[in-house]
Motif scaffolding. Structure first.
Motif, PDB file in Angstrom:
ATOM      1  N   LYS A  10      50.874 -33.982   3.275  1.00 28.29           N
ATOM      2  CA  LYS A  10      49.768 -34.929   3.232  1.00 28.29           C
ATOM      3  C   LYS A  10      48.452 -34.205   2.965  1.00 28.29           C
ATOM      4  CE  LYS A  10      47.512 -38.408   6.042  1.00 28.29           C
ATOM      5  NZ  LYS A  10      47.448 -39.045   7.338  1.00 28.29           N
ATOM      6  N   ASP A  11      48.294 -33.024   3.558  1.00 27.70           N
ATOM      7  CA  ASP A  11      47.059 -32.263   3.365  1.00 27.70           C
ATOM      8  C   ASP A  11      46.909 -31.813   1.917  1.00 27.70           C
ATOM      9  OD1 ASP A  11      46.422 -32.500   6.032  1.00 27.70           O
ATOM     10  OD2 ASP A  11      47.433 -30.638   6.578  1.00 27.70           O
ATOM     11  N   ARG A  12      48.022 -31.476   1.286  1.00 24.81           N
ATOM     12  CA  ARG A  12      47.952 -31.021  -0.102  1.00 24.81           C
ATOM     13  C   ARG A  12      47.510 -32.152  -1.028  1.00 24.81           C
ATOM     14  NH1 ARG A  12      52.526 -27.640  -3.375  1.00 24.81           N
ATOM     15  NH2 ARG A  12      51.198 -27.142  -5.120  1.00 24.81           N
ATOM     16  N   GLY A  13      47.944 -33.371  -0.757  1.00 25.20           N
ATOM     17  CA  GLY A  13      47.534 -34.514  -1.563  1.00 25.20           C
ATOM     18  C   GLY A  13      46.040 -34.775  -1.454  1.00 25.20           C
ATOM     19  N   MET A  14      45.526 -34.673  -0.236  1.00 26.68           N
ATOM     20  CA  MET A  14      44.091 -34.869  -0.027  1.00 26.68           C
ATOM     21  C   MET A  14      43.309 -33.730  -0.678  1.00 26.68           C
ATOM     22  SD  MET A  14      41.698 -36.664   1.097  1.00 26.68           S
ATOM     23  CE  MET A  14      41.742 -37.638   2.544  1.00 26.68           C
ATOM     24  N   ARG A  15      43.835 -32.520  -0.574  1.00 30.87           N
ATOM     25  CA  ARG A  15      43.183 -31.358  -1.186  1.00 30.87           C
ATOM     26  C   ARG A  15      43.122 -31.514  -2.702  1.00 30.87           C
ATOM     27  NH1 ARG A  15      45.690 -25.312  -0.997  1.00 30.87           N
ATOM     28  NH2 ARG A  15      43.897 -24.221  -1.823  1.00 30.87           N
ATOM     29  N   THR A  16      44.204 -31.984  -3.296  1.00 33.78           N
ATOM     30  CA  THR A  16      44.241 -32.207  -4.742  1.00 33.78           C
ATOM     31  C   THR A  16      43.263 -33.309  -5.141  1.00 33.78           C
ATOM     32  OG1 THR A  16      46.558 -31.542  -4.787  1.00 33.78           O
ATOM     33  CG2 THR A  16      45.749 -32.763  -6.683  1.00 33.78           C
ATOM     34  N   PHE A  17      43.218 -34.378  -4.354  1.00 35.71           N
ATOM     35  CA  PHE A  17      42.318 -35.485  -4.645  1.00 35.71           C
ATOM     36  C   PHE A  17      40.856 -35.035  -4.629  1.00 35.71           C
ATOM     37  CE2 PHE A  17      39.619 -38.917  -2.946  1.00 35.71           C
ATOM     38  CZ  PHE A  17      39.716 -39.806  -4.000  1.00 35.71           C
ATOM     39  N   VAL A  18      40.476 -34.262  -3.616  1.00 41.02           N
ATOM     40  CA  VAL A  18      39.090 -33.795  -3.501  1.00 41.02           C
ATOM     41  C   VAL A  18      38.764 -32.830  -4.644  1.00 41.02           C
ATOM     42  CG1 VAL A  18      37.521 -32.459  -2.041  1.00 41.02           C
ATOM     43  CG2 VAL A  18      38.987 -34.192  -1.034  1.00 41.02           C
ATOM     44  N   THR A  19      39.738 -32.006  -5.034  1.00 43.09           N
ATOM     45  CA  THR A  19      39.525 -31.056  -6.128  1.00 43.09           C
ATOM     46  C   THR A  19      39.278 -31.779  -7.445  1.00 43.09           C
ATOM     47  OG1 THR A  19      40.916 -29.430  -5.026  1.00 43.09           O
ATOM     48  CG2 THR A  19      40.578 -29.139  -7.381  1.00 43.09           C
TER      49      THR A  19
ATOM     50  N   LEU B 140      38.295 -34.843  -7.803  1.00 44.79           N
ATOM     51  CA  LEU B 140      37.047 -35.592  -7.657  1.00 44.79           C
ATOM     52  C   LEU B 140      35.835 -34.699  -7.906  1.00 44.79           C
ATOM     53  CD1 LEU B 140      36.126 -38.454  -6.891  1.00 44.79           C
ATOM     54  CD2 LEU B 140      35.887 -37.628  -4.553  1.00 44.79           C
ATOM     55  N   ALA B 141      35.886 -33.466  -7.449  1.00 46.37           N
ATOM     56  CA  ALA B 141      34.774 -32.534  -7.668  1.00 46.37           C
ATOM     57  C   ALA B 141      34.608 -32.239  -9.159  1.00 46.37           C
ATOM     58  CB  ALA B 141      35.017 -31.237  -6.903  1.00 46.37           C
ATOM     59  N   GLY B 142      35.714 -32.014  -9.868  1.00 44.77           N
ATOM     60  CA  GLY B 142      35.638 -31.761 -11.299  1.00 44.77           C
ATOM     61  C   GLY B 142      35.094 -32.955 -12.066  1.00 44.77           C
TER      62      GLY B 142
ATOM     63  N   LEU C 137      35.422 -24.605 -12.854  1.00 44.61           N
ATOM     64  CA  LEU C 137      34.983 -23.665 -11.825  1.00 44.61           C
ATOM     65  C   LEU C 137      34.676 -24.383 -10.507  1.00 44.61           C
ATOM     66  CD1 LEU C 137      32.703 -21.257 -13.882  1.00 44.61           C
ATOM     67  CD2 LEU C 137      34.941 -20.765 -12.883  1.00 44.61           C
ATOM     68  N   ALA C 138      34.070 -25.548 -10.589  1.00 45.99           N
ATOM     69  CA  ALA C 138      33.783 -26.323  -9.380  1.00 45.99           C
ATOM     70  C   ALA C 138      35.077 -26.769  -8.708  1.00 45.99           C
ATOM     71  CB  ALA C 138      32.922 -27.536  -9.725  1.00 45.99           C
ATOM     72  N   ALA C 139      36.047 -27.197  -9.511  1.00 46.83           N
ATOM     73  CA  ALA C 139      37.328 -27.623  -8.954  1.00 46.83           C
ATOM     74  C   ALA C 139      38.057 -26.451  -8.306  1.00 46.83           C
ATOM     75  CB  ALA C 139      38.187 -28.245 -10.051  1.00 46.83           C
ATOM     76  N   LEU C 140      38.023 -25.282  -8.939  1.00 47.65           N
ATOM     77  CA  LEU C 140      38.665 -24.110  -8.346  1.00 47.65           C
ATOM     78  C   LEU C 140      37.980 -23.684  -7.055  1.00 47.65           C
ATOM     79  CD1 LEU C 140      39.441 -21.958 -11.508  1.00 47.65           C
ATOM     80  CD2 LEU C 140      41.084 -23.106 -10.008  1.00 47.65           C
ATOM     81  N   LEU C 141      36.664 -23.810  -7.008  1.00 47.39           N
ATOM     82  CA  LEU C 141      35.932 -23.482  -5.793  1.00 47.39           C
ATOM     83  C   LEU C 141      36.315 -24.423  -4.650  1.00 47.39           C
ATOM     84  CD1 LEU C 141      33.725 -21.766  -4.424  1.00 47.39           C
ATOM     85  CD2 LEU C 141      32.087 -23.502  -5.177  1.00 47.39           C
TER      86      LEU C 141
END
Length: 61
Positions: free
Chosen positions: A2-11, A13-15, A44-48
């Motif tokens: 579940k955490d990985r899905g949220m992490r991917t979503f936020v990444t 979204l940042a890009g 770069l923002a998404a990777l950060l």
């Protein structure tokens, strides 16, 4: 998992936010579309964000 899905979503979204705010303030003279530099900045923002949201070591000693 579940955490990985949220992490991917936020990444993602940042890009997308970088691309959105990078294209919103442009005038007609600058042209429309997304430049290569803006895509690199969004990546770069998404990777950060991906790096900063990495789960920490949760072992108890």
């Amino acid at each position: 998992m579940k955490d990985r899905g949220m992490r991917t979503f936020v990444t993602v979204l940042a890009g997308l936010a970088v691309i959105y705010f990078g294209t919103t303030g442009r005038s007609e003279e600058d042209g429309r579309g997304v430049s290569g530099g803006l895509v690199v900045l969004a990546l770069l923002a998404a990777l950060l964000v991906w790096y900063l949201t990495k789960p920490g070591d949760k072992t108890v000693k």
